[in-house]
Write an enzyme that holds these catalytic residues in place. Structure first.
Site, mmCIF file in Angstrom:
data_model
loop_
_atom_site.group_PDB
_atom_site.id
_atom_site.type_symbol
_atom_site.label_atom_id
_atom_site.label_comp_id
_atom_site.label_asym_id
_atom_site.label_seq_id
_atom_site.Cartn_x
_atom_site.Cartn_y
_atom_site.Cartn_z
ATOM 1 N N PRO A 33 125.498 100.356 -12.991
ATOM 2 C CA PRO A 33 125.373 99.086 -13.350
ATOM 3 C C PRO A 33 126.065 97.754 -12.465
ATOM 4 C CG PRO A 33 127.032 100.266 -14.659
ATOM 5 C CD PRO A 33 126.144 101.379 -13.769
ATOM 6 N N ASN A 34 125.425 96.684 -12.278
ATOM 7 C CA ASN A 34 125.772 95.869 -11.483
ATOM 8 C C ASN A 34 125.366 96.109 -10.156
ATOM 9 O OD1 ASN A 34 127.033 94.271 -13.591
ATOM 10 N ND2 ASN A 34 128.501 95.808 -13.750
ATOM 11 N N ARG A 41 127.451 90.282 -5.039
ATOM 12 C CA ARG A 41 128.407 90.538 -5.875
ATOM 13 C C ARG A 41 129.672 91.115 -4.895
ATOM 14 N NH1 ARG A 41 129.183 96.478 -8.571
ATOM 15 N NH2 ARG A 41 131.096 95.932 -9.668
ATOM 16 N N TYR A 46 132.241 94.799 -1.538
ATOM 17 C CA TYR A 46 130.941 95.639 -1.770
ATOM 18 C C TYR A 46 130.035 95.162 -0.514
ATOM 19 C CZ TYR A 46 132.698 96.581 -6.292
ATOM 20 O OH TYR A 46 133.290 97.154 -7.353
ATOM 21 N N ASN A 97 125.541 106.775 -7.304
ATOM 22 C CA ASN A 97 126.712 105.822 -7.302
ATOM 23 C C ASN A 97 126.653 105.264 -8.880
ATOM 24 O OD1 ASN A 97 128.610 104.035 -7.464
ATOM 25 N ND2 ASN A 97 127.815 102.568 -5.534
ATOM 26 N N ALA A 100 130.621 101.511 -12.423
ATOM 27 C CA ALA A 100 131.662 101.438 -13.576
ATOM 28 C C ALA A 100 131.728 102.843 -14.513
ATOM 29 C CB ALA A 100 131.773 100.367 -14.290
ATOM 30 N N HIS A 103 134.006 105.887 -14.179
ATOM 31 C CA HIS A 103 135.265 105.899 -14.930
ATOM 32 C C HIS A 103 135.361 105.949 -16.482
ATOM 33 C CE1 HIS A 103 135.865 104.343 -10.957
ATOM 34 N NE2 HIS A 103 135.147 103.157 -11.191
ATOM 35 N N GLU A 121 128.439 112.232 -4.709
ATOM 36 C CA GLU A 121 128.589 110.689 -5.431
ATOM 37 C C GLU A 121 129.095 110.009 -4.193
ATOM 38 O OE1 GLU A 121 132.262 111.425 -7.722
ATOM 39 O OE2 GLU A 121 132.473 109.433 -8.349
ATOM 40 N N HIS A 123 130.537 105.891 -3.495
ATOM 41 C CA HIS A 123 131.142 104.586 -3.808
ATOM 42 C C HIS A 123 131.070 103.615 -2.421
ATOM 43 C CE1 HIS A 123 132.165 105.913 -7.801
ATOM 44 N NE2 HIS A 123 132.488 107.080 -7.204
ATOM 45 N N LEU A 124 130.720 102.686 -2.484
ATOM 46 C CA LEU A 124 130.807 101.455 -1.172
ATOM 47 C C LEU A 124 132.121 101.445 -1.169
ATOM 48 C CD1 LEU A 124 127.988 99.413 -2.915
ATOM 49 C CD2 LEU A 124 127.921 100.425 -0.700
ATOM 50 N N SER A 125 133.169 101.149 -2.270
ATOM 51 C CA SER A 125 134.451 100.887 -1.724
ATOM 52 C C SER A 125 135.496 101.998 -1.991
ATOM 53 C CB SER A 125 134.894 100.001 -2.851
ATOM 54 O OG SER A 125 134.789 100.335 -4.310
ATOM 55 N N ARG A 130 142.055 101.053 -5.018
ATOM 56 C CA ARG A 130 142.010 99.749 -5.898
ATOM 57 C C ARG A 130 142.661 99.849 -7.005
ATOM 58 N NH1 ARG A 130 135.594 98.578 -6.278
ATOM 59 N NH2 ARG A 130 136.617 96.606 -7.298
ATOM 60 N N ARG A 134 140.530 102.701 -11.475
ATOM 61 C CA ARG A 134 139.096 103.101 -10.817
ATOM 62 C C ARG A 134 139.308 104.455 -10.143
ATOM 63 N NH1 ARG A 134 135.664 98.731 -10.414
ATOM 64 N NH2 ARG A 134 136.830 96.625 -10.547
HETATM 65 C C1 DQA Z 1 131.715 101.365 -7.109
HETATM 66 C C2 DQA Z 1 133.118 101.196 -7.626
HETATM 67 C C3 DQA Z 1 133.491 101.211 -9.066
HETATM 68 O O1 DQA Z 1 134.809 101.154 -9.447
HETATM 69 C C4 DQA Z 1 132.621 99.826 -9.405
HETATM 70 O O2 DQA Z 1 132.800 99.653 -10.828
HETATM 71 C C5 DQA Z 1 131.377 99.635 -9.076
HETATM 72 C C6 DQA Z 1 131.087 100.058 -7.825
HETATM 73 C C7 DQA Z 1 131.451 101.301 -5.461
HETATM 74 O O3 DQA Z 1 130.411 101.438 -5.283
HETATM 75 O O4 DQA Z 1 132.453 101.099 -4.850
HETATM 76 O O5 DQA Z 1 130.379 99.039 -9.772
HETATM 77 O O6 DQA Z 1 130.917 102.538 -7.722
#
Ligand code: DQA
Length: 167
Positions: A33-34, A41, A46, A97, A100, A103, A121, A123-125, A130, A134
């Site tokens: 999502p997102n 965003r 990101y 990825n 959210a 978590h 897996e 994650h960009l961040s 954080r 997370r």
């Molecule tokens: C994310 C990190 C997650 O905590 C967050 O909810 C995201 C992106 C990342 O790619 O850093 O939507 O997965």
């Protein structure tokens, strides 16, 4: 007397049952999502690369290793689970990825375990630097490799890992 020809049902031919028997090995890229909003965003977290650009780059890197790519993004947990389940039939590995859902979701790692494919897996961040909510990902328990904080390059590292593992 000539032995009877076995009925056709008994003359077996190999079934396309195993992932290694697909024509060209395929990776599944799943974004949660997102992540469709990447580019606009929270670019300070990101970056400014769009999801379309990431998918294109991952497809090119995969092609360089002779791998096909199927890319899926959804804001809906069930859609992600359906895509993961479908991968069992025709994919050799999964890059995910879960955003959210990392978590919160037990169903996504359950689906990943069920398909028995190698999982990376991404994650960009760096989720560990954080907010504390997370820091834990349910998906990490079923991932062979977890890459966090490398930005879009993390997806490229994931392809490379899977390509080397599958070669
Ligand atoms: C994310 C990190 C997650 O905590 C967050 O909810 C995201 C992106 C990342 O790619 O850093 O939507 O997965």
């Amino acid at each position: 007397m000539r032995p009877e020809t076995p009925p056709r049902a008994y003359t077996t031919r190999p079934l396309r049952r195993y992932r290694t028997e697909v024509d060209k090995p395929r990776l599944l890229l799943v974004n949660g999502p997102n992540l469709n909003l990447l580019g606009t965003r929270q670019p300070e977290i990101y970056g400014s690369t769009t999801l379309a650009e990431i998918e294109q780059q991952v497809a090119e890197t995969a092609a360089g290793y002779g791998l096909e790519l199927r890319a899926v993004q959804s804001n809906h947990e069930g859609v992600l689970i359906d895509a993961i389940q479908a991968a069992r039939a025709d994919c050799a590995g999964i890059i995910i990825n879960p955003a959210a859902y990392s978590h919160t979701s037990v169903a996504i790692p359950d689906a990943l375990s069920a398909v028995e494919l190698p999982v990376v897996e991404v994650h960009l961040s760096n989720i560990h630097t954080r907010e504390s909510f997370r820091h834990h990902s349910y998906v990490s328990a079923v991932a062979e490799v977890v890459i966090a904080g490398a930005g879009p390059a993390g997806y490229q590292y994931a392809v490379r890992y899977l390509a080397e593992k599958l070669s």
